[in-house]
Scaffold this motif. Structure first.
Motif, PDB file in Angstrom:
ATOM      1  N   ARG A   2      13.255  -4.521  -5.130  1.00 47.47           N
ATOM      2  CA  ARG A   2      12.841  -3.116  -5.205  1.00 47.47           C
ATOM      3  C   ARG A   2      13.576  -2.338  -4.104  1.00 47.47           C
ATOM      4  NH1 ARG A   2       6.717  -2.435  -4.274  1.00 47.47           N
ATOM      5  NH2 ARG A   2       6.526  -2.861  -6.510  1.00 47.47           N
ATOM      6  N   ILE A   3      14.129  -1.182  -4.495  1.00 46.00           N
ATOM      7  CA  ILE A   3      14.807  -0.310  -3.539  1.00 46.00           C
ATOM      8  C   ILE A   3      14.014   0.982  -3.440  1.00 46.00           C
ATOM      9  CG2 ILE A   3      16.951   0.914  -2.997  1.00 46.00           C
ATOM     10  CD1 ILE A   3      18.346  -1.141  -4.873  1.00 46.00           C
ATOM     11  N   ILE A   4      13.664   1.347  -2.232  1.00 48.63           N
ATOM     12  CA  ILE A   4      12.819   2.526  -2.006  1.00 48.63           C
ATOM     13  C   ILE A   4      13.605   3.545  -1.183  1.00 48.63           C
ATOM     14  CG2 ILE A   4      10.648   3.390  -1.061  1.00 48.63           C
ATOM     15  CD1 ILE A   4       9.634   0.423  -1.274  1.00 48.63           C
ATOM     16  N   GLY A   5      13.918   4.670  -1.774  1.00 53.55           N
ATOM     17  CA  GLY A   5      14.543   5.753  -1.034  1.00 53.55           C
ATOM     18  C   GLY A   5      13.484   6.549  -0.299  1.00 53.55           C
ATOM     19  N   ALA A   6      13.732   6.860   0.955  1.00 54.01           N
ATOM     20  CA  ALA A   6      12.791   7.647   1.762  1.00 54.01           C
ATOM     21  C   ALA A   6      13.566   8.782   2.419  1.00 54.01           C
ATOM     22  CB  ALA A   6      12.139   6.766   2.818  1.00 54.01           C
TER      23      ALA A   6
ATOM     24  N   GLY B 130      13.344  12.471 -10.163  1.00 58.15           N
ATOM     25  CA  GLY B 130      14.468  13.217  -9.599  1.00 58.15           C
ATOM     26  C   GLY B 130      15.396  12.319  -8.792  1.00 58.15           C
ATOM     27  N   TYR B 131      14.809  11.358  -8.069  1.00 55.59           N
ATOM     28  CA  TYR B 131      15.620  10.446  -7.268  1.00 55.59           C
ATOM     29  C   TYR B 131      16.428   9.513  -8.170  1.00 55.59           C
ATOM     30  CZ  TYR B 131      16.934   7.157  -3.593  1.00 55.59           C
ATOM     31  OH  TYR B 131      17.648   6.377  -2.716  1.00 55.59           O
TER      32      TYR B 131
ATOM     33  N   TYR C 295      10.832   6.148  -4.842  1.00 55.57           N
ATOM     34  CA  TYR C 295      11.108   7.221  -3.882  1.00 55.57           C
ATOM     35  C   TYR C 295       9.825   7.638  -3.179  1.00 55.57           C
ATOM     36  CZ  TYR C 295      12.715  11.556  -1.770  1.00 55.57           C
ATOM     37  OH  TYR C 295      13.032  12.539  -0.871  1.00 55.57           O
ATOM     38  N   VAL C 296       9.957   7.895  -1.867  1.00 50.86           N
ATOM     39  CA  VAL C 296       8.848   8.401  -1.058  1.00 50.86           C
ATOM     40  C   VAL C 296       9.357   9.579  -0.243  1.00 50.86           C
ATOM     41  CG1 VAL C 296       7.217   7.909   0.798  1.00 50.86           C
ATOM     42  CG2 VAL C 296       7.737   6.141  -0.889  1.00 50.86           C
ATOM     43  N   ALA C 297       8.719  10.722  -0.382  1.00 51.53           N
ATOM     44  CA  ALA C 297       9.009  11.864   0.487  1.00 51.53           C
ATOM     45  C   ALA C 297       8.312  11.602   1.817  1.00 51.53           C
ATOM     46  CB  ALA C 297       8.505  13.157  -0.138  1.00 51.53           C
TER      47      ALA C 297
END
Length: 483
Positions: free
Chosen positions: A45-49, A58-59, A90-92
């Motif tokens: 799992r890849i999580i963009g922050a 959107g990510y 994705y996490v803002a």
């Protein structure tokens, strides 16, 4: 020859700065290639922050576009794109506050390998490291990846190392230098330490000098504001060129494991002699009729920042006593190339005509654009007419020798990220190594500042300033052609 792909275990990788330029251009397209190659498992799992509130869809759309734009995917790999995109989350997040950290904590699976890529400004490293621990997100086995610059001098490097070490053990910190992930750089160690042929010759008795060149055709581009506070010495010499020098000059480690390799690299840096002022040349590219000057690109009309550096260095130990190491790097030069050239001494006595032994044997390791090695040797020219000697390269270009599997061969970032997941720190810098490099570099920079040193101007498309040519010509040697 087909490269062998060894899958890694399932993992959670969090990319802080997941919408940034590095993530879109390098990290995520690289991970997609590892996914297509079968090295990145479906359970990863890849999580963009990042700060933007773009949402998961959107990510995913952003990264899909980035892979198509920067990843040069083949038609065969595109069939895997939807499956890869499905693994993106994705996490803002507010790096300096509390927003988003609770959501991130819920996503992390602590029974798997956890890695955290700090693709942000170094000033934010401490905030991220502290919050990973205060929110109980990072496990004792978690790994953090930090990008250069690792400080801008010894004092700031020590401060940065202290900040990170307050939250993570050194064994968890991966300081990434993408040059060390290049296939040829790793092959340099294999050639040196895997073959009896070179080791007996790898010393001052047989080697005349060594040249390390990293030449770029591009200018500072959109990095002008950053680069003008850094310059070629901080941006390239202190890290990239220093690492290449270490791999060339280091003693054979007792074992091929991270600390054994890095112990030997550290000894090299600590053995570097202080550099005299007349052994350093700074340059800055000038304007032409069709190209802007460095000062224009940097938007600083009075800038004294160097876009070119050439250094004559010496290592004070038995193996390298008296052997000069010539280092140079610059922007807006005539060609893009990265090369290490080991130039052997001339024959002590030639049985042939004097004109036949003018050239020396050279082992040239090409890092870019075409990775490979050549060894220049002297042979007889075919045909009748006597003993006419010619100098030819024994070509070890990887695409020719091993087959062109460029689609399957990972680039530097891909390889290094997979090493992070495996827990292999061999190709990453240790904290004391970074500090030792700055300890050698700082006096050079301080001397420039103390005497208000003005860089020598050089033409765009040239090989650098004339003073850099004189630096090596004074010793009766010549730079290898930048081509």
């Amino acid at each position: 020859m087909v490269s062998r792909v060894i899958p890694v275990e399932p993992f959670d990788l969090v990319i802080f700065g997941g919408t940034g330029d590095l993530a879109r251009r390098k990290i995520l397209p690289g991970l997609f290639r590892r996914f297509c190659a079968g090295q990145m498992p479906a359970g990863a799992r890849i999580i963009g922050a990042a700060r933007g509130d773009i949402g998961q869809q959107g990510y995913q759309d952003m990264i899909r576009g980035a892979i198509n734009e920067f990843g040069a995917p083949s038609a065969e790999s595109l069939v895997h794109l939807d499956a890869f995109i499905a693994q993106l989350h994705y996490v803002a997040i507010d790096i300096c506050g509390d927003g988003g950290w609770g959501e991130l904590a819920k996503l992390i699976r602590k029974d798997l390998v956890n890695a955290y890529y700090f693709s942000v400004a170094p000033s934010l490293f401490g905030d991220i490291a502290a919050r990973l621990n205060s929110w109980d997100i990072a496990t004792p086995e978690a790994r953090i990846v930090v990008e250069k610059p690792f400080g801008r001098d010894l004092q700031s490097a020590k401060a940065l190392n202290k900040v990170l070490s307050q939250q993570f053990d050194e064994s968890q910190i991966y300081r990434i230098d993408h040059y060390l992930g290049k296939e040829t750089v790793q092959n340099l160690m294999a050639v040196r330490f895997g073959n009896l042929l070179f080791e007996p010759l790898w010393n001052a008795q047989y080697i005349d000098h060594i040249q390390i060149t990293v030449a770029e055709t591009v200018g500072v581009g959109g990095r002008g504001a950053y680069y003008d506070k850094s310059g070629a010495m901080r941006d390239m010499v202190q890290n990239h060129l220093m690492q290449l020098l270490c791999l060339i000059a280091m003693e054979p480690p007792s074992h091929f494991d991270p600390d054994a390799v890095r112990d030997e690299k550290l000894k090299v840096i600590r053995s570097l002699a202080p550099v005299a002022a007349h052994h350093v040349v700074r340059g800055q590219y000038d304007a032409t009729a069709t190209t802007a000057s460095y000062r224009t690109d940097a938007e600083n009309p009075r800038s004294f920042t160097e876009s070119y550096v050439a250094i004559k260095a010496h290592i004070e130990n038995w193996r390298w006593a008296g052997v000069p190491f010539y280092l140079r790097t610059g922007k807006k030069l005539k060609a893009r190339t990265s090369e290490i050239a080991i130039v052997f001494k001339k024959l002590p006595h030639s049985i042939f005509e004097k004109s036949a032994d003018e050239k020396q044997n050279v082992l040239a390791i090409q890092l870019q654009p075409n990775e490979g090695m050549t060894l220049d040797v002297t042979i007889k020219e075919p045909g009748p007419g006597g003993m006419r000697l010619v100098h030819v390269p024994l070509d070890m270009t990887f695409a020719d020798a091993l087959g062109d599997h460029s689609e399957d061969t990972p680039d530097a970032y891909e390889r290094l990220i997979m090493d992070v997941i495996r827990g292999d720190q061999t190709l990453f810098m240790r904290g004391d190594e970074v500090e030792a490099a700055w300890k050698w570099t700082d006096p050079i920079i301080e001397a420039w500042e103390a005497r208000n040193d003005v860089p020598k101007l050089y033409d765009v498309g040239s090989a650098g300033p004339e003073d850099a040519m004189a630096l090596i010509h004074r010793d009766g040697r010549r730079w290898r052609e930048v081509k």
